[in-house]
Structures are given as structure tokens and as C-alpha cells.
Design a protein around this motif. Structure first.
Motif, PDB file in Angstrom:
ATOM      1  N   SER A 175       0.572  -1.196  -0.185  1.00 36.72           N
ATOM      2  CA  SER A 175       0.430  -0.047   0.203  1.00 36.72           C
ATOM      3  C   SER A 175       0.984   1.307  -0.045  1.00 36.72           C
ATOM      4  CB  SER A 175      -0.822   0.008   1.443  1.00 36.72           C
ATOM      5  OG  SER A 175       0.101   0.350   2.840  1.00 36.72           O
ATOM      6  N   PRO A 176       0.396   2.132  -0.888  1.00 28.46           N
ATOM      7  CA  PRO A 176       1.248   3.225  -0.359  1.00 28.46           C
ATOM      8  C   PRO A 176       1.802   3.397   1.110  1.00 28.46           C
ATOM      9  CG  PRO A 176      -0.923   4.329  -1.399  1.00 28.46           C
ATOM     10  CD  PRO A 176      -1.289   2.604  -1.186  1.00 28.46           C
ATOM     11  N   GLU A 177       0.941   3.361   2.068  1.00 26.76           N
ATOM     12  CA  GLU A 177       1.519   3.629   3.421  1.00 26.76           C
ATOM     13  C   GLU A 177       2.967   3.161   3.858  1.00 26.76           C
ATOM     14  OE1 GLU A 177      -2.985   5.237   2.374  1.00 26.76           O
ATOM     15  OE2 GLU A 177      -2.080   2.864   2.673  1.00 26.76           O
ATOM     16  N   ALA A 178       2.309   1.441   2.925  1.00 30.16           N
ATOM     17  CA  ALA A 178       4.132   0.521   3.866  1.00 30.16           C
ATOM     18  C   ALA A 178       4.968   1.548   3.425  1.00 30.16           C
ATOM     19  CB  ALA A 178       3.324  -0.342   2.516  1.00 30.16           C
ATOM     20  N   ARG A 179       4.638   1.467   1.862  1.00 22.37           N
ATOM     21  CA  ARG A 179       5.605   2.447   0.577  1.00 22.37           C
ATOM     22  C   ARG A 179       6.320   3.501   1.641  1.00 22.37           C
ATOM     23  NH1 ARG A 179       3.819   3.282  -5.594  1.00 22.37           N
ATOM     24  NH2 ARG A 179       2.732   1.248  -5.632  1.00 22.37           N
ATOM     25  N   LEU A 180       5.827   4.602   2.143  1.00 24.31           N
ATOM     26  CA  LEU A 180       5.562   5.422   3.036  1.00 24.31           C
ATOM     27  C   LEU A 180       6.388   4.836   4.198  1.00 24.31           C
ATOM     28  CD1 LEU A 180       5.628   8.706   3.375  1.00 24.31           C
ATOM     29  CD2 LEU A 180       3.267   8.162   4.936  1.00 24.31           C
ATOM     30  N   LEU A 181       6.366   4.180   4.640  1.00 27.89           N
ATOM     31  CA  LEU A 181       7.036   3.769   6.290  1.00 27.89           C
ATOM     32  C   LEU A 181       7.955   3.262   6.205  1.00 27.89           C
ATOM     33  CD1 LEU A 181       4.198   3.680   8.472  1.00 27.89           C
ATOM     34  CD2 LEU A 181       5.334   5.287   8.335  1.00 27.89           C
ATOM     35  N   GLY A 182       7.633   2.332   5.372  1.00 29.87           N
ATOM     36  CA  GLY A 182       9.757   1.255   4.612  1.00 29.87           C
ATOM     37  C   GLY A 182       8.791   0.113   4.892  1.00 29.87           C
ATOM     38  N   GLY A 183       7.326   0.018   5.211  1.00 30.74           N
ATOM     39  CA  GLY A 183       6.511  -1.352   6.042  1.00 30.74           C
ATOM     40  C   GLY A 183       5.222  -1.235   6.130  1.00 30.74           C
ATOM     41  N   HIS A 184       4.405  -2.392   6.563  1.00 29.41           N
ATOM     42  CA  HIS A 184       3.103  -2.064   6.754  1.00 29.41           C
ATOM     43  C   HIS A 184       3.549  -1.968   8.056  1.00 29.41           C
ATOM     44  CE1 HIS A 184      -1.027  -3.705   8.086  1.00 29.41           C
ATOM     45  NE2 HIS A 184      -1.331  -3.456   6.962  1.00 29.41           N
ATOM     46  N   PRO A 185       2.140  -0.661   8.241  1.00 25.67           N
ATOM     47  CA  PRO A 185       2.176  -0.032   9.529  1.00 25.67           C
ATOM     48  C   PRO A 185       2.125  -1.091  10.718  1.00 25.67           C
ATOM     49  CG  PRO A 185       0.467   0.836   8.158  1.00 25.67           C
ATOM     50  CD  PRO A 185       1.548   0.173   7.581  1.00 25.67           C
ATOM     51  N   ALA A 186       1.477  -1.616  10.554  1.00 24.58           N
ATOM     52  CA  ALA A 186       1.063  -3.211  11.680  1.00 24.58           C
ATOM     53  C   ALA A 186       2.314  -3.425  11.836  1.00 24.58           C
ATOM     54  CB  ALA A 186       0.343  -4.335  11.458  1.00 24.58           C
ATOM     55  N   ARG A 187       2.959  -4.239  11.211  1.00 26.44           N
ATOM     56  CA  ARG A 187       5.300  -4.214  11.290  1.00 26.44           C
ATOM     57  C   ARG A 187       6.100  -3.203  12.192  1.00 26.44           C
ATOM     58  NH1 ARG A 187       5.876  -7.863   6.376  1.00 26.44           N
ATOM     59  NH2 ARG A 187       4.329 -10.112   7.211  1.00 26.44           N
ATOM     60  N   LEU A 188       5.543  -1.279  11.946  1.00 24.91           N
ATOM     61  CA  LEU A 188       6.680  -0.516  12.471  1.00 24.91           C
ATOM     62  C   LEU A 188       5.034   0.326  13.317  1.00 24.91           C
ATOM     63  CD1 LEU A 188       7.915   0.475   9.109  1.00 24.91           C
ATOM     64  CD2 LEU A 188       8.829  -0.824  11.190  1.00 24.91           C
ATOM     65  N   PRO A 189       4.966  -0.160  14.409  1.00 20.83           N
ATOM     66  CA  PRO A 189       3.860   0.684  15.250  1.00 20.83           C
ATOM     67  C   PRO A 189       4.242   1.404  16.193  1.00 20.83           C
ATOM     68  CG  PRO A 189       4.771  -1.614  16.703  1.00 20.83           C
ATOM     69  CD  PRO A 189       5.281  -0.932  15.492  1.00 20.83           C
ATOM     70  N   GLU A 190       5.743   2.305  16.349  1.00 17.52           N
ATOM     71  CA  GLU A 190       6.097   3.794  16.778  1.00 17.52           C
ATOM     72  C   GLU A 190       6.452   4.176  15.063  1.00 17.52           C
ATOM     73  OE1 GLU A 190       7.039   6.255  18.456  1.00 17.52           O
ATOM     74  OE2 GLU A 190       6.183   4.871  19.647  1.00 17.52           O
ATOM     75  N   LEU A 191       7.077   4.196  14.079  1.00 17.39           N
ATOM     76  CA  LEU A 191       6.228   5.021  12.898  1.00 17.39           C
ATOM     77  C   LEU A 191       5.238   5.499  12.665  1.00 17.39           C
ATOM     78  CD1 LEU A 191       8.754   6.043  11.361  1.00 17.39           C
ATOM     79  CD2 LEU A 191       8.904   4.615   9.918  1.00 17.39           C
ATOM     80  N   ALA A 192       4.826   4.134  12.433  1.00 21.56           N
ATOM     81  CA  ALA A 192       2.669   4.697  12.431  1.00 21.56           C
ATOM     82  C   ALA A 192       2.722   5.300  13.113  1.00 21.56           C
ATOM     83  CB  ALA A 192       2.061   3.058  11.933  1.00 21.56           C
ATOM     84  N   ARG A 193       3.088   5.379  14.454  1.00 24.86           N
ATOM     85  CA  ARG A 193       2.250   6.062  15.702  1.00 24.86           C
ATOM     86  C   ARG A 193       2.842   7.529  15.569  1.00 24.86           C
ATOM     87  NH1 ARG A 193       3.036   8.882  19.600  1.00 24.86           N
ATOM     88  NH2 ARG A 193       5.121   8.702  19.495  1.00 24.86           N
ATOM     89  N   GLN A 194       3.615   7.679  15.119  1.00 23.85           N
ATOM     90  CA  GLN A 194       4.266   9.149  14.879  1.00 23.85           C
ATOM     91  C   GLN A 194       3.617   9.252  13.860  1.00 23.85           C
ATOM     92  OE1 GLN A 194       8.733   8.966  14.432  1.00 23.85           O
ATOM     93  NE2 GLN A 194       8.692   8.128  16.867  1.00 23.85           N
ATOM     94  N   ALA A 195       3.175   8.781  12.826  1.00 20.60           N
ATOM     95  CA  ALA A 195       3.167   9.782  10.922  1.00 20.60           C
ATOM     96  C   ALA A 195       1.653   9.561  11.576  1.00 20.60           C
ATOM     97  CB  ALA A 195       3.303   8.484  10.121  1.00 20.60           C
ATOM     98  N   GLY A 196       0.601   9.426  11.717  1.00 18.40           N
ATOM     99  CA  GLY A 196      -1.118   9.505  11.966  1.00 18.40           C
ATOM    100  C   GLY A 196      -1.566  10.866  13.045  1.00 18.40           C
ATOM    101  N   PRO A 197      -1.690  11.683  12.382  1.00 16.75           N
ATOM    102  CA  PRO A 197      -2.935  12.765  13.340  1.00 16.75           C
ATOM    103  C   PRO A 197      -3.050  13.035  13.927  1.00 16.75           C
ATOM    104  CG  PRO A 197      -2.220  13.254  10.381  1.00 16.75           C
ATOM    105  CD  PRO A 197      -2.232  11.658  11.097  1.00 16.75           C
ATOM    106  N   LEU A 198      -3.515  11.800  13.832  1.00 19.64           N
ATOM    107  CA  LEU A 198      -4.732  11.417  15.456  1.00 19.64           C
ATOM    108  C   LEU A 198      -4.193  11.025  16.587  1.00 19.64           C
ATOM    109  CD1 LEU A 198      -7.175   8.717  13.984  1.00 19.64           C
ATOM    110  CD2 LEU A 198      -7.415  10.781  15.236  1.00 19.64           C
ATOM    111  N   ASN A 199      -2.905  10.796  16.417  1.00 20.94           N
ATOM    112  CA  ASN A 199      -1.719  10.548  17.766  1.00 20.94           C
ATOM    113  C   ASN A 199      -0.561  12.261  17.952  1.00 20.94           C
ATOM    114  OD1 ASN A 199      -2.142   7.650  17.961  1.00 20.94           O
ATOM    115  ND2 ASN A 199      -1.480   7.465  15.911  1.00 20.94           N
ATOM    116  N   TRP A 200      -1.381  12.914  17.210  1.00 21.31           N
ATOM    117  CA  TRP A 200      -0.891  14.369  18.208  1.00 21.31           C
ATOM    118  C   TRP A 200      -2.231  15.374  17.819  1.00 21.31           C
ATOM    119  CZ3 TRP A 200       4.385  14.989  18.135  1.00 21.31           C
ATOM    120  CH2 TRP A 200       5.282  13.478  17.141  1.00 21.31           C
TER     121      TRP A 200
END
Length: 315
Positions: A175-200
Motif C-alpha cells: 500500500s502507499p502507507e507501507a511505501r511511506l513507512l518502509g513496511g506495513h504500519p502494523a509491523r512498524l507501530p512506533e513509526l506509524a504512531r508518529q505518522a498518524g495525525p490522530l496521535n498528535w
């Protein structure tokens, strides 16, 4: 890439190919549309869509028109695509552009403290994220320091929870989200948290305007609903427009991304139709019927950046 502009009105000047940051992958450029006379004026940064992997600063509405309608300068900026650098590089680039325009306000006749963000899809995600982190002196991984505050954010069809939008493994691994992070968000939870506006989301956030089509199958409108609810809960002024039946990409110029994304776009629809039937929410309640068009975006920025259109239009 050579950039082509339609001839702007005589009242609008275009400063093209302005270098705002230097990266190992090359210089980052912006095109600044601004009123020829008057000033200083607020500035709105446009952030293009394209799933973080395609698109450029020309993937934008008619910015000269929006200069005339808002009285603001409009800066369409580049950010590194996911093929060039992984997140959080894109957030760093947006913050660098904000700092650049604030730091060069006198040169370009801008009001340094009156900055807005406007983005769609991936650009809406980055607009939301940059707006929510603007008060911070630095964000994770950032080499440059200094806050990058803005006064208002308008985001259309933004992904705000990357794991939810990417979908489950294994399909979401490409997915585009996986391309952005370098892996599926579920496998990169801390990076996905940083990338999620909801968390800020916090009380420091600027006012938001969100718009999302109820027929969007690429980024479900639940994403904007969740962000709106979080903003309201934090006491942040937020208005959400749910456009009846509209699909993804309705702010795009006609025909820019539909081919690459499989015929699920509404490129150019809002400009063609003028207004859309919508449900408007300003709280966590169900909302009320409304119409949504570019004039609502204009009014939002005029209200929060304290300006008028160059034609004397008021709201």
C-alpha cells in the motif's frame, strides 16, 4: 520537470522554482503565487496528493484564482516522495517550507505569523500532521530546529490512521502507507504512531476544516470523522464537510491521477460542479445539510488568517 503555468491574472505574480531546502536527493522547490500590489499578505501552503509516491507541486487547484479569492499568497511546495526518502522526511520538508516562508516574509511581502496549510489526500495528511506539530521545536528525526506554527489547516480526504487505511496484511504490504513507512504500519507501530495525525491532536492545534467524500473508497470518510471528533474533544475549532457521493481527488485538476489509481477518482469534480451537497459538522453531533465549494475554503482562510479577497469579496 519543466513546469507550465496558465497565464495568471495581471494582479497575480508567480515566483517559480524557489529553492526552500536542500536535500541529498536534490533541491526542494516551491512556486509562490502572490498579489502584485498591496501587502504584506498571509500565505497558504498547498500540499499535493498522490499517495506520497507520485504527484508534484503542479498537482494543484488554480492557485492564482485562490489568491484573488482569499487575498492570500499561495505557495505550492515539493516534498520528497516515498521513493526518495521514507517518513518522517516528508514532514521535515513541510516544516522547512513553513520556516522558509516565515524567514523570507519581508522579501516576498508576506505576514510571517499568518501561515495556513491546505492539502489533499497525502497532502492533507501532511497538512494535518504539520499543523498539529507546528508548535514543537523539532519532531522525531529532524535535523533542523525551530517551531513551524500555522494558524489554520484545511485538509481534504486525509489518511489519519495509516494502519487502518493500509488494510490487513498481506495485501497492505504494498500500500502507499507501507511505501511511506518502509513496511506495513502494523509491523512498524512506533513509526506509524508518529505518522498518524490522530496521535498528535492536542489543545495547541490550530483551527481545522476537513472535507471528505462519502463515496471515497481509497481513504474512507471515517478517517476525517475520527480526526474531527478528536479535535472537538480537545477543544479545537473544527468543521467537517461530508460531500454526498463524492469520491477521492475532487480538488485535483481534471484527469491527473485517475489512470494510475484505477478509475476511482473524482478529479476536477468540485471545480466543474461549483458546489456539492454536504453534511456539515462543527461538533460531535450529527450536523446539518450544507453546500460545500471552494468559497468555503476561501472563507475559512480569510477568517483565520484575517484577510479579504483582492476583489473586495467578504464573508
Amino acid at each position: 520537470m519543466a513546469h507550465r503555468f496558465t497565464s495568471p491574472p495581471d494582479a497575480v505574480r508567480v515566483d517559480a522554482d524557489v529553492v526552500f531546502a536542500r536535500r541529498e536527493t536534490g533541491d526542494l522547490l516551491l512556486d509562490l503565487h502572490r498579489p502584485v500590489t498591496g501587502g504584506p499578505v498571509p500565505v497558504v501552503l498547498w500540499l499535493h496528493g498522490g499517495g506520497w509516491f507520485t504527484g508534484d507541486r503542479t498537482l494543484a487547484p488554480d492557485l492564482a484564482r485562490h489568491v484573488m479569492a482569499t487575498g492570500c499568497a499561495m505557495a505550492s511546495i515539493e516534498y520528497r516522495l516515498s521513493s526518495q526518502a521514507l517518513f518522517p522526511a516528508q514532514l521535515h520538508d513541510v516544516r522547512a517550507a513553513i520556516r522558509f516562508l516565515r524567514g523570507h516574509a519581508e522579501r516576498y511581502r508576506l505576514v510571517p505569523g499568518a501561515v495556513g496549510l491546505w492539502g489533499a489526500s497525502a497532502g492533507g495528511h501532511l497538512a494535518a500532521l504539520a499543523g498539529l506539530t507546528g508548535h514543537l521545536d523539532e519532531v522525531p528525526g529532524e535535523r533542523e530546529t525551530g517551531a513551524a506554527p500555522v494558524r489554520a489547516v484545511a485538509a481534504s480526504y486525509p489518511p489519519v490512521d495509516l494502519a487502518e487505511v493500509a488494510g490487513p496484511l498481506p495485501g497492505g504490504a504494498s500500500s502507499p502507507e507501507a511505501r511511506l513507512l518502509g513496511g506495513h504500519p502494523a509491523r512498524l507501530p512506533e513509526l506509524a504512531r508518529q505518522a498518524g495525525p490522530l496521535n498528535w491532536v492536542g489543545a495547541e492545534a490550530p483551527p481545522f476544516q476537513l472535507s471528505h467524500g462519502t463515496g471515497d473508497v481509497l481513504v474512507p470518510h471515517r478517517q476525517s470523522e475520527r480526526l474531527h471528533a478528536a479535535l472537538v474533544a480537545a477543544g479545537v475549532p473544527s468543521e467537517l464537510y461530508l460531500l454526498d457521493g463524492y469520491r477521492h481527488g475532487f480538488l485535483n485538476p481534471p484527469g491527473r491521477l485517475d489512470v494510475t489509481l484505477g478509475g476511482v477518482m473524482d478529479d476536477g469534480r468540485l471545480a466543474a460542479e461549483g458546489t456539492a451537497s454536504a453534511l456539515r459538522r462543527t461538533s460531535a453531533a450529527d450536523g446539518e445539510p450544507a453546500a460545500f465549494g471552494f468559497s468555503d475554503v476561501h472563507g475559512f482562510f480569510r477568517k483565520h488568517l484575517k484577510t479579504r479577497s483582492t476583489t473586495g469579496e467578504t464573508r
